[in-house]
Structure formats: structure tokens, C-alpha cells
Design an enzyme around this catalytic site. Structure first.
Site, PDB file in Angstrom:
ATOM      1  N   ASP A   1     -61.033  13.902 -55.448  1.00 47.27           N
ATOM      2  CA  ASP A   1     -59.838  13.310 -56.415  1.00 47.27           C
ATOM      3  C   ASP A   1     -60.091  11.775 -56.913  1.00 47.27           C
ATOM      4  O   ASP A   1     -60.888  11.169 -56.058  1.00 47.27           O
ATOM      5  CB  ASP A   1     -58.670  13.375 -56.145  1.00 47.27           C
ATOM      6  CG  ASP A   1     -58.435  13.269 -54.661  1.00 47.27           C
ATOM      7  OD1 ASP A   1     -59.280  12.679 -53.999  1.00 47.27           O
ATOM      8  OD2 ASP A   1     -57.386  13.773 -53.910  1.00 47.27           O
TER       9      ASP A   1
ATOM     10  N   ASN B   1     -46.754  16.813 -47.918  1.00 46.45           N
ATOM     11  CA  ASN B   1     -45.976  18.021 -48.830  1.00 46.45           C
ATOM     12  C   ASN B   1     -46.951  19.083 -48.834  1.00 46.45           C
ATOM     13  O   ASN B   1     -46.888  20.322 -49.501  1.00 46.45           O
ATOM     14  CB  ASN B   1     -45.638  17.650 -50.416  1.00 46.45           C
ATOM     15  CG  ASN B   1     -46.857  17.400 -51.044  1.00 46.45           C
ATOM     16  OD1 ASN B   1     -47.938  17.069 -50.600  1.00 46.45           O
ATOM     17  ND2 ASN B   1     -46.573  16.827 -52.313  1.00 46.45           N
TER      18      ASN B   1
ATOM     19  N   HIS C   1     -50.139  19.092 -49.734  1.00 46.76           N
ATOM     20  CA  HIS C   1     -51.245  19.142 -50.607  1.00 46.76           C
ATOM     21  C   HIS C   1     -52.691  18.937 -50.317  1.00 46.76           C
ATOM     22  O   HIS C   1     -52.838  18.519 -49.201  1.00 46.76           O
ATOM     23  CB  HIS C   1     -50.899  18.073 -52.024  1.00 46.76           C
ATOM     24  CG  HIS C   1     -50.973  16.514 -51.484  1.00 46.76           C
ATOM     25  ND1 HIS C   1     -50.110  15.347 -51.998  1.00 46.76           N
ATOM     26  CD2 HIS C   1     -52.160  16.017 -50.656  1.00 46.76           C
ATOM     27  CE1 HIS C   1     -50.924  14.305 -51.446  1.00 46.76           C
ATOM     28  NE2 HIS C   1     -51.930  14.591 -50.597  1.00 46.76           N
TER      29      HIS C   1
ATOM     30  N   GLU D   1     -50.736  19.490 -55.879  1.00 46.24           N
ATOM     31  CA  GLU D   1     -49.323  19.469 -55.358  1.00 46.24           C
ATOM     32  C   GLU D   1     -48.723  20.769 -55.379  1.00 46.24           C
ATOM     33  O   GLU D   1     -49.286  21.595 -55.892  1.00 46.24           O
ATOM     34  CB  GLU D   1     -48.458  18.400 -56.159  1.00 46.24           C
ATOM     35  CG  GLU D   1     -49.193  17.019 -56.387  1.00 46.24           C
ATOM     36  CD  GLU D   1     -48.851  16.032 -55.216  1.00 46.24           C
ATOM     37  OE1 GLU D   1     -48.789  16.434 -54.044  1.00 46.24           O
ATOM     38  OE2 GLU D   1     -48.730  14.777 -55.431  1.00 46.24           O
TER      39      GLU D   1
HETATM   40  C1  F6R Z   1     -57.681  12.218 -50.692  1.00 47.90           C
HETATM   41  C2  F6R Z   1     -56.914  13.454 -50.841  1.00 47.90           C
HETATM   42  C3  F6R Z   1     -55.415  13.631 -50.334  1.00 47.90           C
HETATM   43  C4  F6R Z   1     -55.389  13.142 -48.960  1.00 47.90           C
HETATM   44  C5  F6R Z   1     -53.959  13.230 -48.410  1.00 47.90           C
HETATM   45  C6  F6R Z   1     -53.545  12.626 -47.036  1.00 47.90           C
HETATM   46  O1  F6R Z   1     -58.978  12.148 -51.381  1.00 47.90           O
HETATM   47  O2  F6R Z   1     -57.493  14.239 -51.530  1.00 47.90           O
HETATM   48  O3  F6R Z   1     -55.177  14.949 -50.256  1.00 47.90           O
HETATM   49  O4  F6R Z   1     -55.975  13.620 -48.030  1.00 47.90           O
HETATM   50  O5  F6R Z   1     -52.922  12.669 -49.156  1.00 47.90           O
HETATM   51  O6  F6R Z   1     -53.850  11.226 -46.894  1.00 47.90           O
HETATM   52  P1  F6R Z   1     -53.758  10.352 -45.585  1.00 47.90           P
HETATM   53  O7  F6R Z   1     -54.973  10.565 -45.020  1.00 47.90           O
HETATM   54  O8  F6R Z   1     -53.515   9.065 -46.139  1.00 47.90           O
HETATM   55  O9  F6R Z   1     -52.479  10.654 -44.859  1.00 47.90           O
END
Ligand code: F6R
Length: 243
Positions: A67, A136, A138, A143
């Protein structure tokens, strides 16, 4: 789903790096699906160390990231392209021409998404997809929603995601409100998936992902239907399973 319990963040990172390194060793021209965020940083550090030690060769590897924030340029130090250069690509012998991140500067969302799907179609399939987990549920920036997304899509970030990510920006107002993300079906088309999770704050969502119903309200629950998922989580993230 195979579940591997790590002692702590460092142990989780080492174990994740072991798996990614094994993928590169058995298929030097593999396609890695990569993630950003705080969770994979330790694994990337370990991969950089192994590359510098001459144990791991990225020269034939292709990477496709999950992303990118809509509106951020690759030079913006909060963009995911910048993150990947900074944490991995600048420090290993990967050919940057073979590294892909959605184009955050493409204003036409439909074009940005179809261009990225074309990259996934022509450069894929992804051999090993690395994922972090949002509080959440995701994956990528998919989301909680009423249905699972398919291809790359433009999402409105939820308040909880903006809240979680504001620590990386000068203020909450600077956090972009939209992102381009590989879709849930795109993620599921990877041959293998490696989900890494760390910390007490993710313990409840990990339980829902593993034991709850498969529902778009918890996008990562879809992983229950994938034939080859490994979850590497530290003791805190797995603490709800303690007796
Ligand atoms: C990042 C991504 C997100 C993160 C998720 C967890 O490329 O796709 O899904 O993996 O938000 O983020 P952290 O590791 O910062 O807790």
C-alpha cells in the site's frame, strides 16, 4: 494456519527473517509481497544484516508492496516508498527497478489501482506475502467493511487507523485520509502468507483473527481460508491464549 510463538519482538523479527530468507534461498528470483509499519522493521534489519554478511542475495528478487498513502510523493519521509528505501531497499542488493509500491501521486484513483493490478498480474504471483495486522483487523489498508475487497482499491482510512499512524507525523492533520491498497483477494492470491504480530495491544484482535468468524468486519479473518498462512506472534500478542 500455522502459529509460531516468539518470545518477544526481537525473536519474532528473527523468525520472520528466517522464513523470508528461506524463500529467497529456495527461489532466488522470487516475488516478495512486503509491508510497512513498525512491526516488520526488526525483520528488515535482520535481512539487511544477512545481506551485508553475504548470506542472502536480493539481486534477482522482485518486491510488491501492499500500500501507499494517496497524495504522498516517494520523497516524502512518511510515504511507504520512502519507508521501504530507508529500511530495506537502500541497504540490500535489490534492483530498485524490481521494487513496486502503488503510485501515491497518481490523482486518478481508478488508474492508480488498475496500474497496480497490472503490475501484480504481470510480475506476480507473489511467492511470499508479509503482513502486519491493524488494531481493527485490517490487512494492507483494507479496513473493516461490509464486504471483502478484491483488487487494488482506494480506501478512506478509519479514525482508528489515522489515530494509530499519527505517531509518525508532525500532527494528526498531516495524516493522509486515503490510501491505495492491494485488495483482500489480491493478498489471498499469494502462494504463502506470513503474518507477524507483536504486543499486548494486538492480543484481542489476534484472537478474533484466529478464532472468530470469517467476516469483512475483521478483514484479516479471511486468512483462515488461505491454505498456507504462518502467523509469527510474540508472547504478548498471544497472551489471550495463556491458561
Ligand atoms: C502496512 C500495512 C498495515 C500495517 C498495520 C500494522 O503496509 O499494510 O496493514 O501492517 O497497520 O501496522 P504496525 O506494524 O505499525 O502496527
Amino acid at each position: 494456519m500455522k502459529i509460531i510463538k516468539a518470545k518477544d519482538y526481537a525473536d519474532m523479527s528473527r523468525k520472520a527473517a528466517d522464513l523470508i530468507a528461506a524463500q529467497i534461498l529456495i527461489k532466488p528470483d522470487c516475488v516478495l509481497g512486503l509491508a510497512t509499519g513498525s512491526t516488520p522493521i526488526g525483520a528488515y534489519e535482520e535481512l539487511v544484516r544477512r545481506n551485508a554478511a553475504g548470506e542472502l542475495d536480493f539481486s534477482q528478487v522482485t518486491s510488491i508492496n501492499l500500500d501507499e498513502y494517496r497524495g504522498l510523493s516517494p520523497e516524502n519521509d512518511q510515504s511507504y516508498r520512502y519507508f521501504m528505501n530507508d529500511h530495506l531497499f537502500n541497504h540490500v542488493n535489490i534492483d530498485k527497478k524490481n521494487t513496486f509500491v502503488p503510485n501515491g501521486l497518481e490523482p486518478d484513483a481508478q488508474k492508480a489501482c488498475s496500474d497496480y493490478d497490472e503490475i501484480i498480474r504481470t510480475r506476480g504471483p507473489i511467492d511470499l506475502q508479509l503482513l502486519g495486522l491493524g488494531h481493527n483487523g485490517h490487512i494492507g489498508f483494507n479496513e473493516p467493511a461490509d464486504c471483502f475487497s478484491k483488487g487494488t482499491n482506494c480506501v478512506n482510512l478509519t479514525h482508528s487507523t489515522i489515530d494509530a499512524n499519527k505517531r509518525f507525523f508532525a500532527s494528526e492533520a498531516e495524516v493522509p485520509t486515503q490510501a491505495y491498497t492491494m485488495g483482500c483477494a489480491g493478498i489471498m492470491s499469494a502462494r504463502k502468507i506470513l503474518l507477524i504480530v507483536s504486543g499486548l495491544s494486538k492480543a484481542e484482535i489476534v484472537r478474533e483473527v484466529i478464532c472468530g468468524p470469517v467476516t469483512p468486519a475483521v478483514p484479516a479473518s479471511l486468512l483462515q481460508l488461505h491454505p498456507d498462512v504462518t502467523l509469527i506472534a510474540d508472547a504478548e500478542a498471544l497472551s489471550v491464549f495463556e491458561a
